[in-house]
Design an enzyme around this catalytic site. Structure first.
Site, short mmCIF file in Angstrom:
data_model
loop_
_atom_site.label_atom_id
_atom_site.label_comp_id
_atom_site.label_asym_id
_atom_site.label_seq_id
_atom_site.Cartn_x
_atom_site.Cartn_y
_atom_site.Cartn_z
N SER A 157 -36.56 -26.71 -44.30
CA SER A 157 -35.38 -27.43 -44.59
C SER A 157 -35.02 -27.06 -46.13
CB SER A 157 -35.23 -28.81 -44.68
OG SER A 157 -33.99 -29.29 -45.32
N TYR A 183 -39.45 -36.44 -47.80
CA TYR A 183 -39.16 -35.26 -47.22
C TYR A 183 -39.13 -34.04 -47.75
CZ TYR A 183 -35.72 -32.82 -44.12
OH TYR A 183 -35.33 -32.02 -43.16
#
Length: 320
Positions: A157, A183
């Site tokens: 990501s 994350y």
């Protein structure tokens, strides 16, 4: 051909005219969103897809469209996999190895995002344990099943730009927990894992890459409030405006899954091996702030990748 693809390209456009008959492909997270669309597109072009999911009942319902649109010999089988529980990961891998059928591509698609502070069944921080360590064990245990000339695609990501991995405190035992820092660490780990896997296996012609699918409305964001989502988009747009870029827009699910399919099937192996891709092309290195476009150098550093591999082996108690 890849030069005609971009941020609005869909999976079906990527695979237009491509036959995958006889190819066997593993896709994790085949119970929602990108995983289902990836499996659908591959099976529709003739691939035999093995979809891995934690909740098989949910996956059976979600993948009806995969079976309905399978063509040219394409098919789907489902296997149980809970990436947050290494006993489940090892059981899944052992069953695949015992079955003995080989894979041409492994797409490590499953993941979680911005979860509250917590741990996996094995005591690892939830996001690092699920997104990285679960796939680290699964992929390495089945690596012998990947055909020469095959590929590994790790879904990362732009969120990797939130944080580098912390090899001294991967479980936030001494660091204040922040959802997007955790994350970011896990998504950086996804890239570094691809870098080192690629180095170790490219002599067999097996290449590994990491991809950013883009911003898509899927279940991945279920832990985020609308306020948090709005704040994130505002931050992205401010960075974009400062750089003279265009405002953020969500991709459709077929557009989001396109880069995975492009990197797995269409892109030249030497182009994507050991790299990070976005919008159906290899991303450029970036140093600046913000989340739109490019990859941070720390995520592609080969020494960093080897150090993460060693730390991951230590954490899971296996050497690969």
């Amino acid at each position: 051909m890849s030069g005609t693809f971009g941020d609005t390209t869909t999976t079906d456009e990527i695979l237009d005219g491509v036959s995958l008959r006889g190819k066997r492909i593993l896709v994790t997270g085949a119970s929602a969103g990108l995983g289902v669309e990836t499996a659908r597109a591959l099976a529709a072009h003739g691939a035999h897809v093995v979809g891995a999911a934690r909740d098989l009942d949910k996956a059976e319902r979600a993948t009806r469209v995969v079976r309905e649109q399978a063509a040219n010999g394409g098919s789907l089988d489902l296997v149980q996999l809970d990436l947050a529980d290494l006993a489940s990961v090892r059981a899944c891998a052992d069953a695949l190895v015992a079955d003995g059928r080989r894979f041409d591509v492994v797409i490590a698609n499953a993941g979680v995002m911005a979860t509250p502070k917590g741990t996996t069944a094995d005591g690892f921080e939830t996001q690092f344990g699920t997104n990285h360590l679960g796939h680290f064990v699964l992929v390495n245990r089945i690596a012998s099943l990947i055909n020469a000339g095959g590929r590994l695609v790790n879904l990362s990501s732009a969120g990797h730009r939130f944080a580098d991995v912390d090899l001294d405190d991967p479980n936030f035992e001494h660091t204040p927990y922040a959802e997007f820092v955790a994350y970011g660490r896990s998504k950086t780990a996804n890239i570094l894992f691809a870098v080192e896997f690629d180095r170790r296996h490219k002599e067999r012609g097996i290449r590994a890459t990491a991809v950013h699918p883009g911003g898509i409305h899927t279940e991945l964001a279920r832990h985020m409030t609308q306020e948090a989502m709005d704040a994130l988009i505002t931050s992205i747009n401010e960075t974009q405006a400062a750089a003279g870029g265009v405002p953020f827009r969500f991709k459709t699910i077929p557009q989001g899954a396109a880069t995975s399919v492009w990197a797995a099937i269409v892109a030249a192996p030497e182009e994507v091996g050991g790299r990070y891709c976005e919008d159906c092309h290899v991303a450029e290195l970036v140093e600046g702030e913000g989340l739109r476009g490019g990859v941070r150098p720390y995520a592609l550093d080969p020494d960093h990748a080897r150090a993460l591999w060693a730390k991951s082996e230590e954490m899971v108690g296996e050497r690969f």
